[in-house]
Write an enzyme that holds these catalytic residues in place. Sequence first.
Site, PDB file in Angstrom:
ATOM      1  N   GLU A   1      -9.720  -2.107   5.228  1.00  0.00           N
ATOM      2  CA  GLU A   1     -10.319  -1.773   6.519  1.00  0.00           C
ATOM      3  C   GLU A   1     -11.638  -2.526   6.699  1.00  0.00           C
ATOM      4  O   GLU A   1     -12.291  -2.884   5.705  1.00  0.00           O
ATOM      5  CB  GLU A   1     -10.619  -0.263   6.567  1.00  0.00           C
ATOM      6  CG  GLU A   1      -9.389   0.627   6.433  1.00  0.00           C
ATOM      7  CD  GLU A   1      -8.631   0.803   7.737  1.00  0.00           C
ATOM      8  OE1 GLU A   1      -8.623  -0.128   8.576  1.00  0.00           O
ATOM      9  OE2 GLU A   1      -8.040   1.877   7.914  1.00  0.00           O
TER      10      GLU A   1
ATOM     11  N   ASP B   1       0.815  -1.213   0.000  1.00  0.00           N
ATOM     12  CA  ASP B   1       0.000   0.000   0.000  1.00  0.00           C
ATOM     13  C   ASP B   1       0.849   1.262   0.000  1.00  0.00           C
ATOM     14  O   ASP B   1       2.063   1.219   0.203  1.00  0.00           O
ATOM     15  CB  ASP B   1      -0.960  -0.007   1.207  1.00  0.00           C
ATOM     16  CG  ASP B   1      -0.309  -0.516   2.487  1.00  0.00           C
ATOM     17  OD1 ASP B   1       0.925  -0.477   2.593  1.00  0.00           O
ATOM     18  OD2 ASP B   1      -1.044  -0.964   3.378  1.00  0.00           O
TER      19      ASP B   1
ATOM     20  N   HIS C   1      -7.281  -4.908  10.130  1.00  0.00           N
ATOM     21  CA  HIS C   1      -7.009  -4.665   8.710  1.00  0.00           C
ATOM     22  C   HIS C   1      -5.712  -5.334   8.275  1.00  0.00           C
ATOM     23  O   HIS C   1      -4.796  -5.533   9.067  1.00  0.00           O
ATOM     24  CB  HIS C   1      -7.039  -3.168   8.360  1.00  0.00           C
ATOM     25  CG  HIS C   1      -5.878  -2.355   8.831  1.00  0.00           C
ATOM     26  ND1 HIS C   1      -6.001  -1.056   9.280  1.00  0.00           N
ATOM     27  CD2 HIS C   1      -4.550  -2.623   8.921  1.00  0.00           C
ATOM     28  CE1 HIS C   1      -4.818  -0.574   9.600  1.00  0.00           C
ATOM     29  NE2 HIS C   1      -3.923  -1.502   9.395  1.00  0.00           N
TER      30      HIS C   1
ATOM     31  N   ASN D   1      -7.644  -3.056  14.311  1.00  0.00           N
ATOM     32  CA  ASN D   1      -9.019  -3.351  13.899  1.00  0.00           C
ATOM     33  C   ASN D   1      -9.082  -4.531  12.933  1.00  0.00           C
ATOM     34  O   ASN D   1     -10.117  -4.793  12.331  1.00  0.00           O
ATOM     35  CB  ASN D   1      -9.659  -2.113  13.260  1.00  0.00           C
ATOM     36  CG  ASN D   1      -8.913  -1.658  12.000  1.00  0.00           C
ATOM     37  OD1 ASN D   1      -7.982  -2.316  11.557  1.00  0.00           O
ATOM     38  ND2 ASN D   1      -9.331  -0.534  11.447  1.00  0.00           N
TER      39      ASN D   1
HETATM   40  C1  F6R Z   1       1.294  -1.297   6.116  1.00  0.00           C
HETATM   41  C2  F6R Z   1       0.140  -2.162   6.281  1.00  0.00           C
HETATM   42  C3  F6R Z   1      -0.684  -2.140   7.511  1.00  0.00           C
HETATM   43  C4  F6R Z   1       0.155  -2.414   8.767  1.00  0.00           C
HETATM   44  C5  F6R Z   1      -0.738  -2.354  10.014  1.00  0.00           C
HETATM   45  C6  F6R Z   1       0.063  -2.546  11.267  1.00  0.00           C
HETATM   46  O1  F6R Z   1       1.900  -1.549   4.851  1.00  0.00           O
HETATM   47  O2  F6R Z   1      -0.148  -2.879   5.389  1.00  0.00           O
HETATM   48  O3  F6R Z   1      -1.683  -3.131   7.403  1.00  0.00           O
HETATM   49  O4  F6R Z   1       0.752  -3.666   8.666  1.00  0.00           O
HETATM   50  O5  F6R Z   1      -1.395  -1.114  10.061  1.00  0.00           O
HETATM   51  O6  F6R Z   1       0.899  -1.449  11.432  1.00  0.00           O
HETATM   52  P1  F6R Z   1       2.028  -1.456  12.577  1.00  0.00           P
HETATM   53  O7  F6R Z   1       3.004  -2.500  12.175  1.00  0.00           O
HETATM   54  O8  F6R Z   1       2.617  -0.075  12.513  1.00  0.00           O
HETATM   55  O9  F6R Z   1       1.337  -1.757  13.850  1.00  0.00           O
END
Ligand code: F6R
Length: 260
Positions: A141, A66, A136, A134
């Site tokens: 999301e 992403d 995702h 959450n």
């Molecule tokens: C980022 C991504 C998100 C993160 C998730 C956890 O490329 O795909 O799904 O993996 O938001 O983020 P952290 O590791 O910062 O807790």
Amino acid sequence: MKVRRFPSDSLATVYVAAVVEELMSRDPHPVLGLATGSTPVNLYRQLVDFHRQGLSFSHVTTVNLDEYVGLPADHPQSYRQFMFDHLFSQIDIPLANTHMPNGMTLDLEAECDRYDAILETHPIDLQILGIGRNGHIGFNEPDISLKTRTHVIELTEDTIRANARFFDDASQVPTRAITMGIQSILQAKEIVLMAFGRDKAEAVKRSLSGEVSTDVPASFLQMHPNVTFVLDEEAAGHLEGGGAVGLPHWPLSSGANGRP
Ligand code: F6R
């Protein structure tokens, strides 16, 4: 799905780095699906260490999950810059082999199509995932329905709040992102989801043992034949029998990747 739980996130990270190295040594043209955020930072540090010890990335292609919409590629918080700082600038991967969505394009729809075409010509061998509080994955999301292919998404309040820690304040966090869709993620041959810390424990539990539901996008991983959740004790803390430090690794059920 398999669960590997480790007493610490650093031990878990070394395990995942070894999985990556093993793929790189057996596959002449491996395609790695990569994530950003705090979770994989130490993984990238470990891979940089492996590189300094002789591991070459010259034959590797990467596709990232992403990118924010509206941040220039060289913005300190863009995911392109994140990947450059933490990994690409420190290994011998040709930058032309590193693919990310472009969040600065005027035609976001065309950009999603371009990215899907890249994913089609570069099927992912190993997808590394983090998980949001959450549930995702990528920026898919929770919603009443999930998109299968690359798309633009409005980030939830929870995600914006969580990501505000990287910005001066929450008002600077972009509210939209381009993300690979659920089906593109599920098309990876193998998936390793890393989750560390108690903040992730409930999302991990709901993903592994709840119903497959668009409320918890990571629960769709239950439909994939070769997924491993790599957890520290805190992230495993809400699983049955979870929380205690020093328990042996706990495969919930056998995976298909042949690893013990
Ligand atoms: C980022 C991504 C998100 C993160 C998730 C956890 O490329 O795909 O799904 O993996 O938001 O983020 P952290 O590791 O910062 O807790």
